[in-house]
Design an enzyme around this catalytic site. Structure first.
Site, PDB file in Angstrom:
ATOM      1  N   ASN A 151       0.808  -1.232   0.000  1.00 50.24           N
ATOM      2  CA  ASN A 151       0.000   0.000   0.000  1.00 50.24           C
ATOM      3  C   ASN A 151       0.839   1.281   0.000  1.00 50.24           C
ATOM      4  O   ASN A 151       0.369   2.318  -0.455  1.00 50.24           O
ATOM      5  CB  ASN A 151      -1.020  -0.006   1.133  1.00 50.24           C
ATOM      6  CG  ASN A 151      -0.382   0.059   2.494  1.00 50.24           C
ATOM      7  OD1 ASN A 151       0.683  -0.492   2.710  1.00 50.24           O
ATOM      8  ND2 ASN A 151      -1.033   0.741   3.417  1.00 50.24           N
ATOM      9  N   GLU A 249       4.896  -4.416  12.279  1.00 48.63           N
ATOM     10  CA  GLU A 249       3.907  -3.331  12.282  1.00 48.63           C
ATOM     11  C   GLU A 249       2.735  -3.771  11.423  1.00 48.63           C
ATOM     12  O   GLU A 249       2.909  -4.101  10.254  1.00 48.63           O
ATOM     13  CB  GLU A 249       4.528  -2.031  11.747  1.00 48.63           C
ATOM     14  CG  GLU A 249       5.651  -1.493  12.621  1.00 48.63           C
ATOM     15  CD  GLU A 249       5.216  -1.155  14.045  1.00 48.63           C
ATOM     16  OE1 GLU A 249       4.043  -0.780  14.244  1.00 48.63           O
ATOM     17  OE2 GLU A 249       6.040  -1.289  14.964  1.00 48.63           O
ATOM     18  N   CYS A 283      -2.906   1.929   6.578  1.00 52.15           N
ATOM     19  CA  CYS A 283      -3.033   1.289   7.891  1.00 52.15           C
ATOM     20  C   CYS A 283      -3.597   2.259   8.918  1.00 52.15           C
ATOM     21  O   CYS A 283      -4.187   1.857   9.910  1.00 52.15           O
ATOM     22  CB  CYS A 283      -1.678   0.759   8.343  1.00 52.15           C
ATOM     23  SG  CYS A 283      -0.404   2.028   8.328  1.00 52.15           S
ATOM     24  N   GLU A 464       9.228   2.890  14.482  1.00 53.28           N
ATOM     25  CA  GLU A 464       9.779   3.210  13.164  1.00 53.28           C
ATOM     26  C   GLU A 464       9.792   4.725  13.007  1.00 53.28           C
ATOM     27  O   GLU A 464       9.132   5.447  13.738  1.00 53.28           O
ATOM     28  CB  GLU A 464       8.908   2.605  12.062  1.00 53.28           C
ATOM     29  CG  GLU A 464       8.838   1.106  12.110  1.00 53.28           C
ATOM     30  CD  GLU A 464       8.563   0.499  10.756  1.00 53.28           C
ATOM     31  OE1 GLU A 464       7.387   0.331  10.412  1.00 53.28           O
ATOM     32  OE2 GLU A 464       9.543   0.205  10.033  1.00 53.28           O
TER      33      GLU A 464
HETATM   34  P1  NAP Z   1       0.512  -9.069   3.856  1.00 54.03           P
HETATM   35  O1  NAP Z   1      -0.346  -9.926   3.016  1.00 54.03           O
HETATM   36  O2  NAP Z   1       0.710  -9.462   5.286  1.00 54.03           O
HETATM   37  O3  NAP Z   1       1.920  -8.991   3.106  1.00 54.03           O
HETATM   38  C1  NAP Z   1       2.970  -8.211   3.612  1.00 54.03           C
HETATM   39  C2  NAP Z   1       4.285  -8.759   3.099  1.00 54.03           C
HETATM   40  O4  NAP Z   1       4.507 -10.070   3.650  1.00 54.03           O
HETATM   41  C3  NAP Z   1       4.341  -8.939   1.584  1.00 54.03           C
HETATM   42  O5  NAP Z   1       5.622  -8.614   1.121  1.00 54.03           O
HETATM   43  C4  NAP Z   1       4.068 -10.428   1.415  1.00 54.03           C
HETATM   44  O6  NAP Z   1       4.563 -10.970   0.216  1.00 54.03           O
HETATM   45  C5  NAP Z   1       4.818 -10.977   2.604  1.00 54.03           C
HETATM   46  N1  NAP Z   1       4.393 -12.335   2.981  1.00 54.03           N
HETATM   47  C6  NAP Z   1       3.253 -12.971   2.663  1.00 54.03           C
HETATM   48  N2  NAP Z   1       3.251 -14.211   3.207  1.00 54.03           N
HETATM   49  C7  NAP Z   1       4.405 -14.346   3.881  1.00 54.03           C
HETATM   50  C8  NAP Z   1       4.983 -15.387   4.656  1.00 54.03           C
HETATM   51  N3  NAP Z   1       4.346 -16.543   4.869  1.00 54.03           N
HETATM   52  N4  NAP Z   1       6.204 -15.189   5.215  1.00 54.03           N
HETATM   53  C9  NAP Z   1       6.856 -14.019   5.040  1.00 54.03           C
HETATM   54  N5  NAP Z   1       6.354 -12.995   4.303  1.00 54.03           N
HETATM   55  C10 NAP Z   1       5.142 -13.148   3.737  1.00 54.03           C
HETATM   56  O7  NAP Z   1      -0.012  -7.541   3.888  1.00 54.03           O
HETATM   57  P2  NAP Z   1      -0.434  -6.634   2.661  1.00 54.03           P
HETATM   58  O8  NAP Z   1      -1.746  -7.098   2.151  1.00 54.03           O
HETATM   59  O9  NAP Z   1       0.704  -6.484   1.724  1.00 54.03           O
HETATM   60  O10 NAP Z   1      -0.617  -5.217   3.409  1.00 54.03           O
HETATM   61  C11 NAP Z   1      -1.797  -4.824   4.027  1.00 54.03           C
HETATM   62  C12 NAP Z   1      -1.675  -4.891   5.526  1.00 54.03           C
HETATM   63  O11 NAP Z   1      -0.550  -4.133   5.956  1.00 54.03           O
HETATM   64  C13 NAP Z   1      -2.860  -4.259   6.248  1.00 54.03           C
HETATM   65  O12 NAP Z   1      -3.241  -5.063   7.333  1.00 54.03           O
HETATM   66  C14 NAP Z   1      -2.308  -2.927   6.723  1.00 54.03           C
HETATM   67  O13 NAP Z   1      -2.982  -2.373   7.838  1.00 54.03           O
HETATM   68  C15 NAP Z   1      -0.913  -3.294   7.040  1.00 54.03           C
HETATM   69  N6  NAP Z   1      -0.052  -2.100   7.070  1.00 54.03           N
HETATM   70  C16 NAP Z   1       0.450  -1.689   8.259  1.00 54.03           C
HETATM   71  C17 NAP Z   1       1.239  -0.544   8.312  1.00 54.03           C
HETATM   72  C18 NAP Z   1       1.844  -0.075   9.607  1.00 54.03           C
HETATM   73  O14 NAP Z   1       2.786   0.706   9.563  1.00 54.03           O
HETATM   74  N7  NAP Z   1       1.371  -0.537  10.737  1.00 54.03           N
HETATM   75  C19 NAP Z   1       1.516   0.172   7.152  1.00 54.03           C
HETATM   76  C20 NAP Z   1       0.978  -0.286   5.950  1.00 54.03           C
HETATM   77  C21 NAP Z   1       0.200  -1.430   5.911  1.00 54.03           C
HETATM   78  P3  NAP Z   1       3.601 -11.189  -1.064  1.00 54.03           P
HETATM   79  O15 NAP Z   1       3.177  -9.836  -1.466  1.00 54.03           O
HETATM   80  O16 NAP Z   1       4.484 -11.868  -2.033  1.00 54.03           O
HETATM   81  O17 NAP Z   1       2.458 -12.042  -0.590  1.00 54.03           O
END
Ligand code: NAP
Length: 485
Positions: A151, A249, A283, A464
């Protein structure tokens, strides 16, 4: 269409499997944006080995020398801002204005941490005895793994990479498969700025294979992750047995409280920006609005009028307020949340449909959606949607608003709109969140200030952003020197 390879040991490298994959434009699925090497476990291992090899020489440089490279990368990114912003919009879907702001943010982050090199060091501490020097040294950790979401495909890699590199670590970055282009462009800028080969490695590919290897590999001594709770929790557990340093995070369910004394026009403006900006895919997006009953009708009217007037479309088109969902599965998720909420008795006040007119038929467009009559017991009041859906809940007073706001298991950003200074400060004291905004949008962060969540939004171990971001990426060694003899 662009073509990218992985960046391993300073070389642009195809996947060891030879496989590739492509990403399409979420605003127009007829356009393929880029093709990538589909990295796997073996590529992650190669990247870790390259990082290990480069680490000693990089760690031996002074922070000032490392900071100079970050500063140069900042200039290179800024010079390419328009081109990179357009690429970001094409791949992730946010509006060009949002993408331009994000690329600028990444350039600013590198400039900030580049300058911080002049201050990065230890501390002298008065010793009990004369003729003694007691001081600390700040040292890098080794090979650090970074896993980032789609995102904020350039800001989040930047805010992890800049402090990691400044502190003297070698890095393997695994960006989200949905939008990896900007992370690879960051690598390009850093290489051009003079980053030695192997210090930064970027491996695109399946999350479980590449990310999983970073989580499991004994040479990864620290891992910073941003993404969803289930994945963050899993990685945290993978790191624990070897006691690797962890920073996870994750998501939020961010409230904006609107008190009866609030400027309701301001409140509606803030919720529109924080709920529908970035298509709600932030997020820190506002997804719950807790409104005092006496102003509920007046506020809701202002909110729905503005939400319904938002222009949705391709983020590259001038005048567009909101872009598409990033992909079909996020779009489906948004509608599943909506359907669930309506089944539980929420009322649809605005939006709720898919947009298919003309060219919109080729994208993942959803109308900005406002739900009324939401109660804290409904799933929509506690589960993250990550889309353009705002739930409005009625509360009796400030105390109830605070209790409802705190009644979820996450705590990232929390906003309040009021003219009552005492209640605003009580909110700042009592809200269970990492960031509090008073008369401001729940999204939007100052890069020089600490950021992170509480509860299930974060491991809450290290912050962070801001100068304190270096704490995660470095360790302190204490030195006792006796020169009295
Ligand atoms: P995600 O599905 O958890 O993926 C995040 C990262 O983890 C991606 O690079 C993904 O790779 C990787 N990943 C997936 N499966 C994995 C595994 N089994 N082991 C290690 N890495 C793995 O999250 P997203 O859909 O990209 O992002 C949305 C989420 O991020 C929301 O919940 C949002 O609130 C949160 N977010 C939090 C913040 C904050 O600062 N707190 C900021 C932005 C977003 P692939 O893409 O190849 O699957």
């Amino acid at each position: 269409m662009r073509t990218y390879q992985n960046f391993i040991g300073g070389e642009w490298t195809p996947a060891s499997s030879g496989k590739t994959f492509s990403n399409i434009n979420p605003a127009d699925t007829r356009e393929t944006v880029a093709q990538y090497a589909a990295g796997g476990q073996a590529d992650a291992v190669a990247a870790i080995e390259a990082a290990k090899k480069s680490f000693p020489a990089w760690a031996a440089l002074t922070p000032v020398a490392r900071g100079r490279i970050l500063g140069k990368a900042s200039q290179l990114l800024e010079a390419r801002k328009a081109e990179l912003a357009e690429l970001l919009t094409r791949e992730e879907g946010k509006t060009l204005a949002e993408a331009t702001g994000e690329v600028q943010r990444a350039a600013d982050i590198f400039r900030f941490f580049g300058g911080l090199g002049y201050t990065l060091g230890g501390q002298t501490i008065p010793h009990d005895l004369p003729g003694n020097l007691l001081f600390t040294r700040r040292e890098p950790l080794g090979v650090v793994g970074l896993i980032t979401p789609w995102n904020f495909p350039v800001a989040i890699p930047a805010w992890k990479l800049a402090p990691a590199l400044l502190c003297g670590n070698a890095v393997v970055l695994k960006p989200a498969s949905q939008a990896p282009a900007l992370a690879l462009e960051l690598a390009k800028a850093l290489a051009e700025a003079g980053l030695p080969k192997g210090v930064l490695n970027v491996v695109v590919g399946d999350g479980r294979a590449v990310g999983g290897e970073l989580a499991n590999h004994p040479s990864i001594v620290a891992l910073s992750f941003t993404g969803s709770y289930p994945i963050g929790r899993q990685i945290y557990q993978q790191l624990a047995p070897r006691m690797a340093r962890a920073q996870m995070e994750m998501g939020g369910k961010n409230p904006t409280i609107v008190l009866a004394d609030a400027d309701l026009d301001l409140a509606a403006t803030l919720v529109i920006r924080a709920g529908f900006g970035l298509t709600g895919q932030a997020c820190t997006a506002t997804s719950r609005v807790l409104v005092e009953k006496s102003v509920l009708a007046a506020f809701t009217e202002k909110l729905t009028t503005r939400a319904c007037a938002l222009k949705v479309g391709n983020g590259l088109t001038a005048g567009i307020d909101m872009g598409p969902a990033v992909n079909q599965s996020e779009l489906d998720g948004n509608f599943a949340h909506l359907e669930g909420a309506l089944k539980e008795g929420a009322e649809l006040l605005c939006g709720g449909g898919r947009l298919r007119d003309g060219d919109l038929a080729h994208g993942f467009f959803m109308q900005p959606t406002v739900l009324g009559g939401v109660t804290p017991q409904m799933k929509i009041a506690s589960e993250e949607v990550f889309g353009p859906v705002v739930a409005v809940l009625a509360v009796e007073n400030f105390d109830e608003a605070l209790a409802v706001a705190n009644g979820v298991d996450v705590g990232l950003s929390a906003s309040i709109v009021t003219r009552d200074l005492k209640k605003a400060m009580l909110y700042a004291e009592r809200i269970e969140a990492g960031v509090v905004k008073i008369n401001q949008i729940s999204t939007g962060l100052a890069l020089q200030a600490p950021f992170g969540g509480v509860k299930k939004s974060s491991t809450d171990s290290f912050k962070e952003q801001g100068a304190g971001a270096v704490e995660f990426y470095s360790r302190i060694k204490t030195v006792y020197l006796d020169y009295s003899a």
